[in-house]
Design an enzyme around this catalytic site. Sequence first.
Site, PDB file in Angstrom:
ATOM      1  N   LYS A   1       0.657  -0.859  -0.274  1.00 21.22           N
ATOM      2  CA  LYS A   1      -0.069  -0.764   0.048  1.00 21.22           C
ATOM      3  C   LYS A   1       0.884   1.176  -0.202  1.00 21.22           C
ATOM      4  O   LYS A   1       1.651   2.022   0.944  1.00 21.22           O
ATOM      5  CB  LYS A   1      -1.119   0.292   1.355  1.00 21.22           C
TER       6      LYS A   1
ATOM      7  N   GLU B   1       9.101   0.403  10.990  1.00 25.27           N
ATOM      8  CA  GLU B   1      10.020   1.495  10.862  1.00 25.27           C
ATOM      9  C   GLU B   1       9.421   2.695  11.083  1.00 25.27           C
ATOM     10  O   GLU B   1       8.406   2.771   9.593  1.00 25.27           O
ATOM     11  CB  GLU B   1      10.410   1.016   9.629  1.00 25.27           C
TER      12      GLU B   1
ATOM     13  N   CYS C   1      12.978   9.572   7.344  1.00 24.71           N
ATOM     14  CA  CYS C   1      13.373   9.274   9.405  1.00 24.71           C
ATOM     15  C   CYS C   1      14.498   9.934  10.197  1.00 24.71           C
ATOM     16  O   CYS C   1      14.003   9.686  11.242  1.00 24.71           O
ATOM     17  CB  CYS C   1      12.348   7.805   9.280  1.00 24.71           C
TER      18      CYS C   1
ATOM     19  N   GLU D   1       9.515  15.243  16.182  1.00 24.91           N
ATOM     20  CA  GLU D   1      10.185  15.485  14.709  1.00 24.91           C
ATOM     21  C   GLU D   1       9.028  16.034  13.782  1.00 24.91           C
ATOM     22  O   GLU D   1       7.733  16.469  13.912  1.00 24.91           O
ATOM     23  CB  GLU D   1       9.744  13.891  14.016  1.00 24.91           C
TER      24      GLU D   1
END
Length: 506
Positions: free
Chosen positions: A211, A285, A319, A417
């Site tokens: 996806k 992750e 990331c 973040e």
Amino acid sequence: MTTIDQSEAMTGERGVYVAGPGGPPALEFSRAWDYAPAPESVPVEIAASYGHYIGGAFVASNSGRTLASSIPAEETALSEVARGDAADVDAAVRAARKAQPAWAALPAKERGKYLFRIARRLQERAREFAILETKDNGKPIRESRDVDIPLAAAHFFYHAGWADKLAHAFPGATPKPVGVCGQIIPWNFPLLMAAWKLAPALACGNTCVLKPAETTPLTALRLAEVMEEVGLPAGVVNIVTGDGEAGAALVSHPDIDKIAFTGSTEVGKRIATEVAGTGKRLTLELGGKSPNIIFEDASLDQAVEGIIAGIYFNQGHVCCAGSRLFVQESVVEEVTERLKIRMRSLRVGDPLDKNTDIGAINSRAQLDTIERYLDLAKQEGLELCEPGGAALPDSGYWRRPCFFTGVQASHVMAREEVFGPVLSVMTFRTPEEAIQRANNTPYGLAAGVWTDKGSKIFEIAGRLKAGIVWLNTYNRFDPASPFGGYKESGFGREGGLHGLRSYVRL
Ligand code: NDP
């Protein structure tokens, strides 16, 4: 190229020469050189609409609903894709289940051949993939051409090599495939993340339902075309496009054996709760707030390049971005001055221009998130430093690279973040303090250390709580090197021998 008369420059009229930190004037290239535009001009065919790729065919969504995919650098429509729901996911999982026994039963060498062919076709069609990725995502062509696409091909090559050597990877065991894998990927490295997920799964004899992210589905669909070209058996790879609804349906589907997810910590936590107790395997992750630590004995120019690569690569949509910079107090002024000079040479603009360093932010929503964080930081009393003030294009989503100094551990900028080209600069006095401050985060994905002293490197690398530690470099990736985090950055590894482990039963 415009030539500059040095005496004129020194007067500051053109602002070409600036005082080097503690030394002679340094040439500031950004204003000394004018680049002619160098747009990537190869035409790439993009259909007006795409269906899901299920059971070896492109099919419309069960509901008939679609989603638009746009060009973030222009705010214009690029294409339309099927909007998947539970029924589409179910069809894809059935196709994958049907294909799995025959795929697993193929001689491993034959499975490897398919992966080699995919890797080679990716290389042959690299330019087309790079342009498509840059259009759909907004990242500079320099990066999609030199990083994303070559690395995606490298992942297929690497795992092709493992396909018939799994018994050597896990000596004494008889590795068996896990079964059907549901794989959910984000928008920051669309093709590369697809390769990270699909290549190891296929090498180990699994079949997949992938996806892609809502805003960047096009290179995954083009990868499906490559699967067709190389004759991959129908149902081995299935791609369902759509938004979080399709992702959630994949996670909750009862006939999935393993979920592999890359994305936000928030969604990752939800997935972990949902999967708990079902017997499905899970790898996550997730996000990060990674420290990049510069010691006074480091090669500072090299370190400045590492800061730039750490936080401004891919507009900071990374990331493992080195978003918390720790500089030893004795050199902080010198480092920030050199950083400012270097940042003035970064070119922000048309991602298809080969001279561009910083492309467009991927979506309006992500740009709003970044701006919200900048406002929060200013409310907390932090001062924004934004060197390099060239005009930005009129349309599209843009954010100039910037940083905040004087950041403390309690500031939002040190804790959350941002996922944009925004750096927090902090200081430390001793190696012990650097380690304490670097580890003071709920995340544990990556870290960077810059020093001339080998002994310091090994001591500090061993004590940083991060899945990956780069030494005198940053943001280097290789298919042979496992990638992943711990704490709130997730669990499981991708790449290398460790990455294979989550796709086999022993
Ligand atoms: P998400 O975690 O929402 O998206 C990642 C993937 O998961 C996408 O394919 C997404 O689909 C899908 N998804 C969304 N909701 C669900 C769900 N409930 N169940 C299963 N799958 C789901 O990240 P965003 O794209 O919304 O980005 C938000 C923030 O996440 C960023 O600002 C950044 O901080 C962080 N992020 C971190 C990444 C990393 O590599 N660690 C990568 C991307 C984002 P869809 O795209 O359709 O929403």
